[in-house]
Design a protein around this motif. Sequence first.
Motif, mmCIF file in Angstrom:
data_model
loop_
_atom_site.group_PDB
_atom_site.id
_atom_site.type_symbol
_atom_site.label_atom_id
_atom_site.label_comp_id
_atom_site.label_asym_id
_atom_site.label_seq_id
_atom_site.Cartn_x
_atom_site.Cartn_y
_atom_site.Cartn_z
ATOM 1 N N ASN A 396 0.835 -1.194 0.000
ATOM 2 C CA ASN A 396 0.000 0.000 0.000
ATOM 3 C C ASN A 396 0.875 1.253 0.000
ATOM 4 N N HIS A 397 0.414 2.293 -0.656
ATOM 5 C CA HIS A 397 1.086 3.592 -0.801
ATOM 6 C C HIS A 397 2.185 3.572 -1.860
ATOM 7 N N SER A 398 2.409 2.435 -2.483
ATOM 8 C CA SER A 398 3.364 2.366 -3.589
ATOM 9 C C SER A 398 2.680 2.820 -4.880
ATOM 10 N N PRO A 399 3.425 3.471 -5.804
ATOM 11 C CA PRO A 399 2.837 3.824 -7.100
ATOM 12 C C PRO A 399 2.510 2.593 -7.945
ATOM 13 N N TYR A 400 2.983 1.421 -7.474
ATOM 14 C CA TYR A 400 2.709 0.162 -8.169
ATOM 15 C C TYR A 400 1.685 -0.705 -7.426
ATOM 16 N N PHE A 401 1.049 -0.161 -6.385
ATOM 17 C CA PHE A 401 0.082 -0.962 -5.625
ATOM 18 C C PHE A 401 -1.057 -1.421 -6.531
ATOM 19 N N TYR A 402 -1.311 -2.735 -6.500
ATOM 20 C CA TYR A 402 -2.255 -3.340 -7.441
ATOM 21 C C TYR A 402 -3.351 -4.078 -6.688
ATOM 22 N N VAL A 403 -4.575 -3.866 -7.134
ATOM 23 C CA VAL A 403 -5.725 -4.576 -6.577
ATOM 24 C C VAL A 403 -6.273 -5.504 -7.645
ATOM 25 N N ASP A 404 -6.304 -6.798 -7.344
ATOM 26 C CA ASP A 404 -6.904 -7.753 -8.271
ATOM 27 C C ASP A 404 -8.396 -7.849 -7.974
ATOM 28 N N ASP A 405 -9.208 -7.565 -8.961
ATOM 29 C CA ASP A 405 -10.656 -7.491 -8.758
ATOM 30 C C ASP A 405 -11.251 -8.801 -8.253
ATOM 31 N N SER A 406 -10.641 -9.919 -8.614
ATOM 32 C CA SER A 406 -11.219 -11.208 -8.238
ATOM 33 C C SER A 406 -11.247 -11.419 -6.730
ATOM 34 N N ALA A 407 -10.394 -10.695 -5.989
ATOM 35 C CA ALA A 407 -10.345 -10.869 -4.534
ATOM 36 C C ALA A 407 -11.500 -10.171 -3.828
ATOM 37 N N LEU A 408 -12.136 -9.210 -4.480
ATOM 38 C CA LEU A 408 -13.086 -8.340 -3.796
ATOM 39 C C LEU A 408 -14.390 -9.041 -3.431
ATOM 40 N N SER A 409 -14.697 -10.144 -4.106
ATOM 41 C CA SER A 409 -15.917 -10.881 -3.759
ATOM 42 C C SER A 409 -15.865 -11.363 -2.315
ATOM 43 N N ASN A 410 -14.682 -11.697 -1.825
ATOM 44 C CA ASN A 410 -14.572 -12.130 -0.426
ATOM 45 C C ASN A 410 -14.826 -10.971 0.541
ATOM 46 N N GLY A 411 -14.543 -9.759 0.103
ATOM 47 C CA GLY A 411 -14.873 -8.599 0.919
ATOM 48 C C GLY A 411 -16.377 -8.404 1.029
ATOM 49 N N VAL A 412 -17.073 -8.534 -0.088
ATOM 50 C CA VAL A 412 -18.537 -8.428 -0.076
ATOM 51 C C VAL A 412 -19.126 -9.520 0.812
ATOM 52 N N LYS A 413 -18.645 -10.753 0.633
ATOM 53 C CA LYS A 413 -19.173 -11.859 1.436
ATOM 54 C C LYS A 413 -18.884 -11.659 2.918
ATOM 55 N N ALA A 414 -17.717 -11.103 3.239
ATOM 56 C CA ALA A 414 -17.366 -10.881 4.642
ATOM 57 C C ALA A 414 -18.355 -9.931 5.308
ATOM 58 N N PHE A 415 -18.655 -8.822 4.638
ATOM 59 C CA PHE A 415 -19.615 -7.867 5.210
ATOM 60 C C PHE A 415 -21.001 -8.504 5.379
ATOM 61 N N ILE A 416 -21.458 -9.223 4.364
ATOM 62 C CA ILE A 416 -22.784 -9.840 4.445
ATOM 63 C C ILE A 416 -22.817 -10.899 5.547
ATOM 64 N N ASN A 417 -21.760 -11.694 5.659
ATOM 65 C CA ASN A 417 -21.695 -12.692 6.737
ATOM 66 C C ASN A 417 -21.757 -12.034 8.106
ATOM 67 N N LEU A 418 -21.004 -10.949 8.274
ATOM 68 C CA LEU A 418 -20.997 -10.250 9.560
ATOM 69 C C LEU A 418 -22.373 -9.674 9.874
ATOM 70 N N VAL A 419 -23.016 -9.104 8.871
ATOM 71 C CA VAL A 419 -24.350 -8.534 9.075
ATOM 72 C C VAL A 419 -25.335 -9.618 9.502
ATOM 73 N N GLU A 420 -25.364 -10.710 8.768
ATOM 74 C CA GLU A 420 -26.336 -11.764 9.091
ATOM 75 C C GLU A 420 -26.031 -12.426 10.430
ATOM 76 N N ASP A 421 -24.780 -12.761 10.681
ATOM 77 C CA ASP A 421 -24.440 -13.480 11.906
ATOM 78 C C ASP A 421 -24.589 -12.602 13.138
ATOM 79 N N PHE A 422 -24.148 -11.341 13.033
ATOM 80 C CA PHE A 422 -24.277 -10.449 14.191
ATOM 81 C C PHE A 422 -25.741 -10.167 14.503
ATOM 82 N N SER A 423 -26.546 -9.903 13.472
ATOM 83 C CA SER A 423 -27.957 -9.590 13.718
ATOM 84 C C SER A 423 -28.707 -10.798 14.271
ATOM 85 N N THR A 424 -28.348 -11.999 13.821
ATOM 86 C CA THR A 424 -28.972 -13.206 14.362
ATOM 87 C C THR A 424 -28.650 -13.374 15.833
ATOM 88 N N ASP A 425 -27.384 -13.205 16.177
ATOM 89 C CA ASP A 425 -26.976 -13.345 17.589
ATOM 90 C C ASP A 425 -27.585 -12.232 18.436
#
Length: 430
Positions: A396-425
């Motif tokens: 991070n902070h490098s002019p060559y910092f690269y984000v591969d789009d394929s990894a971002l689905s796990n970010g979406v799933k993480a938020f949704i999992n946290l929302v569902e599991d926390f609200s259930t508990d």
Amino acid sequence: MRNFIILMLLINPLSADGLKTQLNRDLQGVMTKVTDWRHYFHQYPELSNREYKTQESIAEALTEMGLEPNTDFGITGVTAFIRGQNPGPLIALRADIDGLPVTEKLNLPFSSKVKTTYQGNEVGVMHACGHDAHIAVLLGVASFLSRNTDKLNGDILLIFQPAEEGAPEGEEGGAELMLKEGLFEIEKPDAIFGLHVSNFKNGQIWTKPGPIMASAEAFRITVQGKQTHGSRPWSGVDPIIAASDIATTLQTIVSRRLNLLDSQAVVTVGIMKAGTRNNIIPSTAFLEGTIRTFKDSYAAQIRDEIKLIAENVAAAHHAKAVAEFQVYGGYPVTVNDEELANKYSSSLSEAADGDFFEARVPRTGAEDFSFFAKQVPGLFFFLGVNAPGDEDSPTNHSPYFYVDDSALSNGVKAFINLVEDFSTDFNSSN
């Protein structure tokens, strides 16, 4: 009665499904939008407290989802509520939105060509810390949840926060300003979750209970000497030599003055400026650097040591020095609520298909998510965004910092999992 139940299932066959199950069905469509958003925000980054077009674009996207964006907090911030159709907690989800004064060196179809003036210099602007990914992921989450409020227990507060990298000198900004302006006074969340992408294995997620990131503040030392011709240094007082000696001696704070068995700290000088011509000894020089610790008591001790070193080393060179602290404000230690981190590590692991780990030591980077987590229980986690198979990508902070789009689905799933599991508990315990 049996026929009635069958009829209802035919009318609404997914009514018994939760958010996770529905996301599995919708993920491909969600991620198409996430990728498009990420590329757009990457191409058009803006610096802290100057994210006007970014704010406008986020607000427009939320409006298209049927939400009501609020731009009253944090100068260029955007917030919105998603109201679930079922009772439950208020969960805040946060993404930061500012770019950095970095000239991008990636050759992507959507690479940033933006230039601006920063501290008097013309610079490029780049999402070199991945905040474009954070915006896109949270917009993807918002898009999905706004279409599935029938499955949402409780409400969501979306926070698109500017100026995480620090407001310009003399300005307020970021999470601290949003809270100061009353963000949590409207409705106080029961918990807040935040994500940060970084340069490690594609799709892998990690977090840590307790301190996960350091406190941070900038210091500045101005050294006053006496101008003279470079050929006659004895006729003046050289502030450059004094400043150089101060910069070297500052490194003894961590190595010689703090208890090695107990302390975790960093003192780094990142800027040294002086002079206008090779044969003129200038009248002043200045240093600027950063302090990182995991204990407030050590931050206070380090400030005292910096002041002591600056004044006395300068005096030894017949110069004078003045030390200033928190010149751009400061961030406290980012502390994960231990119960949240321990309880919902399984939610994050599930999102990463088991590619998850709990870190043993915190990072010396800093985050102003820390301000939110001081107000309500918070959980901050990291997502690896290297290209598949790439184990050694620029940080991070490098002019060559690269984000591969394929990894971002796990970010979406993480938020949704946290929302569902926390609200259930939450509903089970209330």
